[in-house]
Design a protein around this motif. Sequence first.
Motif, mmCIF file in Angstrom:
data_model
loop_
_atom_site.group_PDB
_atom_site.id
_atom_site.type_symbol
_atom_site.label_atom_id
_atom_site.label_comp_id
_atom_site.label_asym_id
_atom_site.label_seq_id
_atom_site.Cartn_x
_atom_site.Cartn_y
_atom_site.Cartn_z
ATOM 1 N N PRO A 18 0.836 -1.208 0.000
ATOM 2 C CA PRO A 18 0.000 0.000 0.000
ATOM 3 C C PRO A 18 0.870 1.257 0.000
ATOM 4 O O PRO A 18 1.759 1.398 0.840
ATOM 5 C CB PRO A 18 -0.781 -0.128 1.327
ATOM 6 N N PRO A 19 0.670 2.165 -0.948
ATOM 7 C CA PRO A 19 1.516 3.363 -1.036
ATOM 8 C C PRO A 19 1.357 4.257 0.190
ATOM 9 O O PRO A 19 0.334 4.223 0.880
ATOM 10 C CB PRO A 19 1.012 4.062 -2.300
ATOM 11 N N LEU A 20 2.378 5.046 0.459
ATOM 12 C CA LEU A 20 2.360 5.944 1.602
ATOM 13 C C LEU A 20 1.376 7.086 1.382
ATOM 14 O O LEU A 20 1.242 7.608 0.279
ATOM 15 C CB LEU A 20 3.750 6.531 1.837
ATOM 16 N N THR A 21 0.714 7.489 2.462
ATOM 17 C CA THR A 21 -0.075 8.711 2.417
ATOM 18 C C THR A 21 0.884 9.899 2.489
ATOM 19 O O THR A 21 2.068 9.759 2.801
ATOM 20 C CB THR A 21 -1.046 8.785 3.602
ATOM 21 N N GLU A 22 0.369 11.086 2.208
ATOM 22 C CA GLU A 22 1.185 12.290 2.308
ATOM 23 C C GLU A 22 1.749 12.450 3.719
ATOM 24 O O GLU A 22 2.913 12.816 3.910
ATOM 25 C CB GLU A 22 0.342 13.521 1.934
ATOM 26 N N SER A 23 0.917 12.173 4.726
ATOM 27 C CA SER A 23 1.352 12.321 6.116
ATOM 28 C C SER A 23 2.442 11.315 6.474
ATOM 29 O O SER A 23 3.390 11.649 7.200
ATOM 30 C CB SER A 23 0.163 12.149 7.072
ATOM 31 N N ALA A 24 2.323 10.091 5.975
ATOM 32 C CA ALA A 24 3.336 9.078 6.261
ATOM 33 C C ALA A 24 4.661 9.435 5.594
ATOM 34 O O ALA A 24 5.736 9.276 6.182
ATOM 35 C CB ALA A 24 2.856 7.707 5.794
ATOM 36 N N GLN A 25 4.593 9.923 4.343
ATOM 37 C CA GLN A 25 5.816 10.359 3.668
ATOM 38 C C GLN A 25 6.452 11.526 4.413
ATOM 39 O O GLN A 25 7.674 11.586 4.583
ATOM 40 C CB GLN A 25 5.489 10.773 2.236
ATOM 41 N N LYS A 26 5.622 12.430 4.887
ATOM 42 C CA LYS A 26 6.116 13.576 5.652
ATOM 43 C C LYS A 26 6.799 13.120 6.933
ATOM 44 O O LYS A 26 7.833 13.682 7.335
ATOM 45 C CB LYS A 26 4.938 14.510 5.974
ATOM 46 N N ALA A 27 6.250 12.089 7.569
ATOM 47 C CA ALA A 27 6.840 11.570 8.804
ATOM 48 C C ALA A 27 8.217 10.964 8.551
ATOM 49 O O ALA A 27 9.151 11.160 9.339
ATOM 50 C CB ALA A 27 5.911 10.532 9.428
ATOM 51 N N LEU A 28 8.364 10.232 7.442
ATOM 52 C CA LEU A 28 9.666 9.661 7.105
ATOM 53 C C LEU A 28 10.702 10.765 6.877
ATOM 54 O O LEU A 28 11.835 10.690 7.372
ATOM 55 C CB LEU A 28 9.552 8.789 5.852
ATOM 56 N N ASP A 29 10.298 11.793 6.145
ATOM 57 C CA ASP A 29 11.208 12.893 5.868
ATOM 58 C C ASP A 29 11.568 13.658 7.138
ATOM 59 O O ASP A 29 12.723 14.048 7.348
ATOM 60 C CB ASP A 29 10.592 13.845 4.838
ATOM 61 N N GLN A 30 10.572 13.857 8.002
ATOM 62 C CA GLN A 30 10.809 14.589 9.241
ATOM 63 C C GLN A 30 11.721 13.802 10.175
ATOM 64 O O GLN A 30 12.555 14.389 10.873
ATOM 65 C CB GLN A 30 9.473 14.876 9.939
ATOM 66 N N ALA A 31 11.591 12.492 10.169
ATOM 67 C CA ALA A 31 12.460 11.654 11.003
ATOM 68 C C ALA A 31 13.922 11.826 10.590
ATOM 69 O O ALA A 31 14.819 11.929 11.437
ATOM 70 C CB ALA A 31 12.044 10.192 10.883
ATOM 71 N N VAL A 32 14.159 11.877 9.288
ATOM 72 C CA VAL A 32 15.520 12.091 8.786
ATOM 73 C C VAL A 32 16.017 13.478 9.181
ATOM 74 O O VAL A 32 17.159 13.650 9.631
ATOM 75 C CB VAL A 32 15.570 11.921 7.259
ATOM 76 N N ASN A 33 15.152 14.479 9.050
ATOM 77 C CA ASN A 33 15.540 15.838 9.400
ATOM 78 C C ASN A 33 15.919 15.956 10.871
ATOM 79 O O ASN A 33 16.856 16.680 11.231
ATOM 80 C CB ASN A 33 14.404 16.814 9.072
ATOM 81 N N GLU A 34 15.171 15.243 11.724
ATOM 82 C CA GLU A 34 15.481 15.291 13.155
ATOM 83 C C GLU A 34 16.861 14.709 13.439
ATOM 84 O O GLU A 34 17.601 15.216 14.286
ATOM 85 C CB GLU A 34 14.414 14.526 13.952
ATOM 86 N N LYS A 35 17.208 13.667 12.734
ATOM 87 C CA LYS A 35 18.540 13.086 12.910
ATOM 88 C C LYS A 35 19.612 14.033 12.399
ATOM 89 O O LYS A 35 20.666 14.204 13.029
ATOM 90 C CB LYS A 35 18.628 11.736 12.193
ATOM 91 N N LEU A 36 19.358 14.675 11.264
ATOM 92 C CA LEU A 36 20.334 15.587 10.695
ATOM 93 C C LEU A 36 20.613 16.773 11.621
ATOM 94 O O LEU A 36 21.725 17.311 11.653
ATOM 95 C CB LEU A 36 19.855 16.096 9.338
#
Length: 230
Positions: A157-175
Amino acid sequence: MATAAQAAATFLSFLSSSHHHTTPSSSVSFLATPVLPASVRAAAAGAQTLTSRCRGRRIATAVAQLPTKNPELASGEKKIRWSSRAVRSFAMAELEARKMRYPTTGTEGLLMGILVEGTSGAAKLMRANGISLLTVRDAAAEVLGKSEMFYFSPMHPPLTESAQKALDQAVNEKLKTGEDGEVTANHLFLAIWSDKESAGHKVLASLGFDDQKASLLAKTADEEAAMGPR
């Protein structure tokens, strides 16, 4: 009396008849079918653009990387990768979305995936606060509605916009830490919680989770890598 050969011919003719044997049309869109709740159909519609962008980036081929906008993220000389716990959580999220018969993997599915994987700090924090896989499933059904019993989700099942945003935000938090290392399931959980409009946040809030509890995890979000086997 008809011979055996005549009977067999009659039976084969019956099977090949278009009146008794039809092939389902592959052009029917699941978005057009009324068997899904309106909120779920809306999430699926929003995820269609993500499907084409992330097609082929499936968990089977992403051992250390999840489908973020920048698949090979690095900050200068800082190398960032996903932890194996986060990758397993993502795989379980897709499975849970299919179990719920949803057409997409949303932030509520990511929460379920974290709980199924079970060994991250985020999973332990949820369980410590009485949040289990079953309670998240029930709360998700309340927030998004239940899907039709006979609807079958896609294999991935493809990611929703919110789920994609969460993945990106998780990376940003690590950065933001400015350090090498891994993006953990804890980072992913905190990213879900930070988006108050996401289904995952609404599910957690309905189960009594709050900012004070999230702050406990934020202090140790990077510690997953040191916790036993990964």
